[in-house]
Design an enzyme around this catalytic site. Structure first.
Site, short mmCIF file in Angstrom:
data_model
loop_
_atom_site.label_atom_id
_atom_site.label_comp_id
_atom_site.label_asym_id
_atom_site.label_seq_id
_atom_site.Cartn_x
_atom_site.Cartn_y
_atom_site.Cartn_z
N SER A 179 -10.87 -5.68 9.88
CA SER A 179 -12.01 -5.90 9.95
C SER A 179 -12.66 -6.42 8.80
O SER A 179 -12.10 -7.32 8.66
CB SER A 179 -11.49 -4.33 8.51
OG SER A 179 -12.62 -3.42 8.42
N ARG A 205 2.09 1.87 10.23
CA ARG A 205 1.67 2.05 9.03
C ARG A 205 3.36 1.43 8.35
O ARG A 205 3.88 2.56 8.34
CB ARG A 205 1.30 3.53 9.42
CG ARG A 205 0.55 3.60 7.36
CD ARG A 205 -0.75 5.24 7.36
NE ARG A 205 -1.12 5.46 8.57
CZ ARG A 205 -2.56 4.65 8.71
NH1 ARG A 205 -3.05 4.67 7.44
NH2 ARG A 205 -3.52 5.35 9.68
N ARG A 226 1.14 -1.58 0.07
CA ARG A 226 -0.06 0.09 0.06
C ARG A 226 0.95 1.29 -0.09
O ARG A 226 2.13 1.05 1.04
CB ARG A 226 -0.74 0.18 1.31
CG ARG A 226 -2.03 -1.16 1.55
CD ARG A 226 -2.51 -1.69 2.15
NE ARG A 226 -3.29 -2.21 2.27
CZ ARG A 226 -4.70 -2.54 3.21
NH1 ARG A 226 -5.19 -1.66 4.30
NH2 ARG A 226 -5.44 -3.91 3.28
N GLU A 272 -6.88 -0.50 14.85
CA GLU A 272 -7.14 -1.46 14.00
C GLU A 272 -6.68 -2.65 13.38
O GLU A 272 -5.40 -2.92 12.93
CB GLU A 272 -8.17 -0.68 12.58
CG GLU A 272 -8.88 -1.26 11.77
CD GLU A 272 -9.29 -1.30 10.90
OE1 GLU A 272 -9.25 -0.15 10.89
OE2 GLU A 272 -9.43 -2.64 9.47
N ARG A 310 0.33 -5.41 12.46
CA ARG A 310 -0.35 -4.92 13.89
C ARG A 310 -0.33 -5.52 15.06
O ARG A 310 -0.41 -5.26 15.75
CB ARG A 310 -1.76 -4.70 13.06
CG ARG A 310 -2.06 -3.32 12.09
CD ARG A 310 -2.13 -2.07 13.09
NE ARG A 310 -1.58 -0.87 12.09
CZ ARG A 310 -2.79 -0.12 11.52
NH1 ARG A 310 -3.96 -0.49 11.93
NH2 ARG A 310 -2.39 1.35 10.61
#
Lengths: 524, 475
Positions: A436, A361, A346, A433, A487
């Site tokens: 999801s 990130r 990403r 987070e 994460r």
């Protein structure tokens, strides 16, 4: 394999409070690629299409689902832009439910042009009728010419036939253009929303579940970066030289922890009946779009490969969604449940600030993703099943987390409903987070072209082996993060740190790390 | 017959980005750079070790003002050594079938040395003039000196710019000179490579042998068709037990290599295309060994034919790579140690041969290269599954990796005084511990059973939850 799952991007909040930084794929952040200066870009507004190119206002939010505001198109002869692929949109349903669709668009802060879609749809239907009428006339004329005729009569018919042919050609071209325009506008309409989803922005999201408590520390808490440095687990500096910022090497026990997380997660999810997969990490950009992502927007999350129509995937959801593209599945084969391991890439364009520290990130990470294709009537149940699997996994690792039913303003265009899991990260002093789970109903399947044929009811009259003749329907698709490694590393390191600087490894992972129980400082 | 298809990260295969049509590309030859842009012949061999950046046979350059191309980075080339050993260097270039222009390099080097002397002479004169002007002088004398100073300054500026350009040109030409070659390496092409070792025998089958593509189809292990739609040809999904087998291969390989003292790593898979000079120092000249796991991406441009069937040649794959940085005197030994990785293949029960590659098959960086080729009964050939190269100081001179030899402890040395020995370049080595798709081909084809199932080798069983066999799934 450390995975950093950057799933969302919303505006970064202050760190003073234990604010949550949603990483879900919501539309609350517009990400654009560099665009021609003639375009006017604004958050949450959709640029009105000029009839002349260039036109490329694209909204992208990346995560399990993303927001499409404007589809990818080709530019042909300076005319109406031609969509590169067509979504099988149910225009009739939209027209028959336009109030509900309008409210939904508003709740989601989307700028899809519903009125324009309905207008174009009507125009198209009328034009279609006209074309059919002309075709019918032309056939009549053609038939008349088969019989015996006077030369003058024949000449009249020939003239008439010629005129009809020309008129038809023009109208048929208009019809094609109209269909393209309609498709273009309609692709921007977001999925409908589950009735239980709270309406509003981030603050309206609803807590579904909270498991565990924040651990109380009787010594100063370190963040994962400091822990990693002291235990020689990462190297960000060398990666910055070799690759750039937000890249990293994992070293020593961190490598084993990444592999353990992936292996354990795959094993656990396979036990629940999911078929394991590894996937290509380079895919055609059209597949990315059909899943609801936008590779061409400014601030896009997607890396594209020069001089090609290929991109790097940001999630395995994309290549898994693509497996059954343009197919008709037998009802008996549903549900199809996949658990896929891949590296994800990403750009994280537009994400700045302290929320980008360390592994939180990053540009590249390992992820285990669950994906289900099922019958429409089953998707709500499978959504519950997916979130339960996630919660079981995180609970068994001993994490403290909360599960949130995301509000309409935070749903990506494809998501009918979305549950996010946010885990407590004591070193970063916030919930972050880690997962999801989205139910995309038929949003992706209408774009990817994934249908199923319902089985016929068995009757004494049906011939053996006769194929079902029931009309096909679109499957529903769901996706959920089983493990986003970076994460998870943040969670494990920060939550299980000890006063002496070591980190305890949760029980379930120990067999996958050769039995080691603790990561300790290396003796020099 | 049993032809080998090299997959080593050597320059024996050129991988190109889409290039302007003005370039003439040929395997093993180096395109002489025209003095005008565009010029972008890049040889790039990618490996799992992002510790070593891409190796260039022809350097990446910037184009400035349509003049001489400027190398984007500088290799610390030992020109003096090249000049003093030019016959050996020339023979080496010839043996490797390369077109590095040694004579031009030496010529430019001489020119550069002379120009350097001239520049120093002028600088010295300018200083003399400057000093003279400090004293008391007649106005006319002062004026003469000012004139002289001005002329010197202009002349110097010109020569200094010429010197910069000359240095760039030397660098550009010199970067193309391949590494020297180990004396034991056979000279010649593929046919001259020397067999080092052969382990095991070709299995005798008493039933028709299937290739891995067919086995994979029957056992529902791959999907090439869906991948062709989603991504393009030479992409694939692994399914079911193949996923577990990949994980097992990676896990087991990492575990085994870690036992031998290698530090495990995962690495970025996106790196800068320009080689960044990483000014690294090895602490006190300690040798470092890494074993790195990554996904690898290769365009495979120019590769066609049956050698591309199934998993044999793909665009993306998982690989475990070993990488060593050591003192120069240790690299031959480390090369021997790295090739012992064959033990892993033996313990899986794979039949293979290890080959000392001939000069014509060495990539520019490799001083010596050993390839391991395993028997693949379904493809009816030996296929490369591993490659171990000693790059001596070729990469370290480009990456800028030095070490400072420790001083010998003596009773006179002050405590804590930094070693004052001159820095030297490390030697680097790399070797494939496990290239997953090639291993899958080996395992599936060699361990297939008559009933269509595949036996899983013992060492891998603990890593696949104990299963012993991949069998057809009941529908």
């Amino acid at each position: 394999m450390a995975l950093q799952c950057r799933l969302s991007g919303t505006t970064i909040q202050s760190l003073k409070m234990a604010t949550t930084i949603p990483i879900s794929s919501s539309s609350s952040r517009l990400i654009f690629r560099p665009l021609p200066k003639t375009l006017n870009l604004a958050l949450f507004s959709r640029h009105t299409l000029p009839k002349a190119p260039p036109f490329t206002l694209l909204v992208r939010a990346l995560s399990g689902a993303a927001v499409v505001a404007a589809p990818a198109t080709e530019i042909i002869d300076n005319k109406v832009l031609k969509p590169q692929w067509k979504a099988a949109i149910d225009f009739k349903w939209i027209r028959d439910n336009k109030e509900a669709v309008a409210i939904n668009i508003k709740n989601r802060n989307s700028n899809a042009h519903l009125e324009l879609v309905l207008e174009l749809y009507d125009k198209m239907l009328n034009l279609q009728k006209e074309v059919e009428r002309l075709r019918s006339e032309r056939n009549t004329v053609a038939n008349k010419m088969k019989g015996k005729l006077e030369p003058s009569e024949r000449q009249k018919f020939i003239e008439e036939g010629k005129n009809l042919k020309e008129e038809l050609a023009t109208l048929e071209e208009d019809l094609i253009n109209l269909r393209d325009e309609l498709q273009f506008e309609a692709q921007c309409i977001p999925n409908m929303t589950h009735p239980d989803v709270p309406v509003g922005g981030e603050d309206n999201s609803k807590l579904r579940n909270m498991v565990g408590n924040r651990r109380e520390f009787d010594f100063p808490v370190k963040d994962h970066l400091q822990i990693g440095k002291e235990l020689d687990l990462f190297d960000f500096d060398a990666a910055a030289e070799v690759s750039g910022s937000k890249f990293y090497y994992l070293k020593n026990e961190a490598v084993m922890l990444e592999l353990a997380l992936v292996n354990w997660t795959l094993t656990e999810v396979m036990k629940r009946g999911f078929t394991p997969l590894t996937t290509p990490e380079i895919v055609r950009s059209s597949v990315v779009e059909k899943c609801g992502f936008q590779p061409r927007g400014e601030n896009t999350q997607v890396y594209s490969i020069e001089d090609s129509d290929q991109c790097l995937i940001g999630t395995a959801e994309i290549p898994v969604g693509g497996i059954h593209m343009d197919s008709i599945l037998a009802e008996s084969s549903l549900p199809l449940k996949y658990v896929a391991f891949s590296h994800c890439f990403r750009t994280e364009a537009g994400a700045a600030g302290t929320a980008t520290r360390g592994l939180y990130r990053v540009h590249q990470f390992s992820k285990v993703e669950m994906f289900i294709l099922c019958r429409p009537e089953d998707s709500d149940n499978y959504h519950e099943e997916l979130i339960k699997i996630e919660e079981d996994l995180f609970s068994s690792l001993g994490l403290h987390y909360k599960t949130i039913d995301m509000a309409t303003g935070d749903l990506g265009a494809p998501a009918y409903r979305k549950f996010d899991v946010e885990a407590w990260m004591p070193g970063l002093e916030r919930y972050g987070e880690i997962s999801s789970a989205s139910n995309c109903t038929d949003y992706q399947s209408r774009r990817l072209g994934i249908r199923y044929r319902p089985s016929e009811l068995p009757t004494t009259n049906s011939k053996k082996g006769k194929a079902s003749s029931a009309p096909t329907k679109f499957v529903h698709t769901l996706n959920a993060t089983a493990c986003a490694v970076p994460r998870m590393l943040v969670c494990l390191l920060e939550n299980f740190q000890q006063e002496d600087g070591s980190v305890i490894i949760p029980n379930p992972l120990r067999p996958f790390m050769g039995g080691i129980e603790r990561i300790s400082a290396k003796s020099k």
